[in-house]
Design an enzyme around this catalytic site. Structure first.
Site, PDB file in Angstrom:
ATOM      1  N   ARG A  91      16.852   3.361   1.606  1.00 58.95           N
ATOM      2  CA  ARG A  91      17.249   4.018   2.852  1.00 58.95           C
ATOM      3  C   ARG A  91      18.549   4.793   2.690  1.00 58.95           C
ATOM      4  NH1 ARG A  91      15.669  -1.149   5.204  1.00 58.95           N
ATOM      5  NH2 ARG A  91      17.823  -1.721   5.568  1.00 58.95           N
ATOM      6  N   SER A 151       0.806  -1.216   0.000  1.00 64.23           N
ATOM      7  CA  SER A 151       0.000   0.000   0.000  1.00 64.23           C
ATOM      8  C   SER A 151       0.841   1.268   0.000  1.00 64.23           C
ATOM      9  CB  SER A 151      -0.922   0.010   1.224  1.00 64.23           C
ATOM     10  OG  SER A 151      -0.149   0.057   2.411  1.00 64.23           O
ATOM     11  N   HIS A 193      14.153  -2.452  -0.103  1.00 64.73           N
ATOM     12  CA  HIS A 193      14.016  -1.606   1.082  1.00 64.73           C
ATOM     13  C   HIS A 193      15.356  -0.974   1.452  1.00 64.73           C
ATOM     14  CE1 HIS A 193       9.930  -2.244   2.925  1.00 64.73           C
ATOM     15  NE2 HIS A 193       9.897  -3.071   1.899  1.00 64.73           N
ATOM     16  N   ALA A 248      14.678  -4.234  11.464  1.00 65.65           N
ATOM     17  CA  ALA A 248      14.090  -5.245  10.591  1.00 65.65           C
ATOM     18  C   ALA A 248      13.888  -6.497  11.441  1.00 65.65           C
ATOM     19  CB  ALA A 248      14.999  -5.528   9.404  1.00 65.65           C
TER      20      ALA A 248
END
Length: 174
Positions: free
Chosen positions: A52, A11, A48, A31
């Protein structure tokens, strides 16, 4: 700032959570998920990591309370509570335990995490999956996960100043 970011899979939750801490160099990215030997999972983790900033520290641990308590004065981003719950149940080999035993195990860890969250010195952003909006899972493990994650979301949201619901990349502040 203590914010719980929730929404469905894909989402935009993680991107939104990262944006809440944009420009900060003192972020610990927690994590808490299971360590999987799976190409799809590895690709997801790599995506991911690539988003970062290099200054953000990554901490891979299932000890959510410890990660929150040991954060010092910097910000913490936990992504996500659903993977934390999976790891907790996997590590305890608890998927087939009674409902009472599961609630005791998860409840104890949630109490620890909620206390650490309440006492955190810096900003904390928690990412989680919203559950219970769809079909009732056909298998017990799916129902157990849904119910326990719903409890986790409620318990930790109670320690946050805000909850952000992300749907299709749009954010609704609750």
């Amino acid at each position: 700032m203590r914010v719980l970011v929730t929404g469905g899979v894909r989402s935009g939750k993680s991107r939104h959570a990262e944006g809440l801490l944009a420009g900060r160099e003192d972020v610990t990215y927690v994590a808490p998920g299971p360590v999987l030997d799976d190409a799809d999972w590895a690709a997801r983790v790599a995506a991911h990591r690539a988003r970062r900033p290099e200054t953000w520290r990554t901490l891979e641990t299932g000890d959510l309370a410890g990660a929150l308590a040991g954060s010092g004065h910097g910000a913490v981003l936990v992504d996500c509570l659903g993977t934390w719950l999976t790891r907790l149940l996997d590590d305890a080999a608890a998927w087939e335990e009674s409902s009472e035993a599961l609630h005791a195990l998860v409840g104890a860890r949630l109490d620890e995490a909620a206390a650490a969250l309440a006492g955190a010195a810096g900003d904390v952003v928690l990412v989680t999956n919203e559950v219970g909006l769809g079909v009732v899972p056909a298998h017990r493990s799916g129902r157990v996960f849904r119910d326990l994650l719903g409890l986790a979301n409620q318990r930790l949201a109670a320690e946050c100043e805000a909850v952000h619901l992300v749907v299709a990349g749009r954010v609704l502040v609750l």
